[in-house]
Design a protein around this motif. Sequence first.
Motif, short mmCIF file in Angstrom:
data_model
loop_
_atom_site.label_atom_id
_atom_site.label_comp_id
_atom_site.label_asym_id
_atom_site.label_seq_id
_atom_site.Cartn_x
_atom_site.Cartn_y
_atom_site.Cartn_z
N GLU A 40 65.53 7.38 44.19
CA GLU A 40 65.43 7.83 42.67
C GLU A 40 67.27 7.42 42.35
N LEU A 41 68.14 7.75 43.16
CA LEU A 41 69.37 7.39 42.61
C LEU A 41 69.89 5.92 42.46
N ALA A 42 69.43 5.05 43.41
CA ALA A 42 69.43 3.87 43.47
C ALA A 42 68.63 3.16 42.09
N VAL A 56 89.37 13.23 37.95
CA VAL A 56 90.28 12.92 38.97
C VAL A 56 90.44 14.22 39.85
N LEU A 57 90.12 15.15 39.35
CA LEU A 57 90.20 16.50 40.16
C LEU A 57 89.06 16.43 41.34
N ALA A 58 87.85 16.01 40.79
CA ALA A 58 86.84 15.80 41.54
C ALA A 58 87.06 14.97 42.77
N GLY A 59 87.59 13.84 42.15
CA GLY A 59 87.94 12.59 43.10
C GLY A 59 89.02 13.11 44.28
N GLU A 60 89.91 14.01 44.06
CA GLU A 60 90.85 14.46 45.05
C GLU A 60 90.04 15.30 46.12
N ALA A 61 89.29 16.24 45.56
CA ALA A 61 88.38 17.15 46.56
C ALA A 61 87.41 16.10 47.29
N ALA A 62 86.80 15.04 46.83
CA ALA A 62 85.90 14.32 47.47
C ALA A 62 86.66 13.54 48.48
N LYS A 63 87.84 13.17 48.38
CA LYS A 63 88.73 12.28 49.33
C LYS A 63 89.05 13.19 50.64
N LYS A 86 77.06 16.99 41.52
CA LYS A 86 77.39 17.63 39.84
C LYS A 86 78.39 16.90 39.30
N SER A 87 79.12 15.90 39.95
CA SER A 87 80.51 15.41 39.24
C SER A 87 80.15 13.79 38.83
N HIS A 88 79.21 13.21 39.49
CA HIS A 88 78.78 11.85 39.30
C HIS A 88 79.76 10.82 39.29
N ILE A 89 80.88 11.25 40.07
CA ILE A 89 81.91 10.31 39.93
C ILE A 89 81.79 8.92 40.81
N ASN A 90 80.81 9.05 41.79
CA ASN A 90 80.90 8.13 42.58
C ASN A 90 79.32 7.83 43.42
N GLU A 91 78.56 7.18 42.55
CA GLU A 91 76.90 7.28 42.97
C GLU A 91 76.75 6.38 43.98
N PRO A 92 77.57 5.05 44.25
CA PRO A 92 77.36 4.50 45.43
C PRO A 92 77.52 5.22 46.68
N LEU A 93 78.65 5.98 46.68
CA LEU A 93 78.92 6.67 47.82
C LEU A 93 77.83 8.05 48.01
#
Length: 207
Positions: free
Chosen positions: A74-76, A27-34, A51-58
Amino acid sequence: SLYADSGALSDAASLYEQTYEGFGDPVLAGEAAKIYLYQQDFAKLAVLLEKSHINEPLLLDLYVKEKQFNKASELALKVYEQEDNPLYLAQSAVYKYEGAANRNDPALIADVVEKLKKALEDINEPLFLNYLGYLMIDHDVNVSEGMGYVRRALEKEPESPFYIDSLAWGHYKLNECAEALRLIKQVESMIGIDEHEVKDHLKAIEA
């Protein structure tokens, strides 16, 4: 929260990221990402997402935006293996080709064609149908089969000048230059010849 409320967004993002690293709360990584996304600080956003892998599509979108096609491929592929979504397999194939140093490598072309064919067993996206078809036509893999994929794309989007151009190139490859010329002239009337590829195709077909 105080940093964010006072408009010190960079400080807020930095603190969110540091706290994420300390506690591992996504959740904290998500706030920074926003915040990074809002600031359009794509470099910091990419590092955080890696490093967080919270949003691979983004992250995938960022790689494509920055033309880091090898990373995108590679990511896809990784996301495809996780989610079994053929759309990501098709994307991985396309990005692999786009990022290749030698696009005429037979092994590369065979791999890309194989992956796209597999993906298109389950999806019917005109973009990927045309991409596969044109690839097969341009590299003389199987011109007739490639034209079949292009025609499937045109069934979905019959007015696409780029798909018509692919079909024209297929007819050219089969020495059916009268039909190729008719089609490429249709493309010219739609978008002109400012597109480098269209201009080259028109010149070759006319010759």
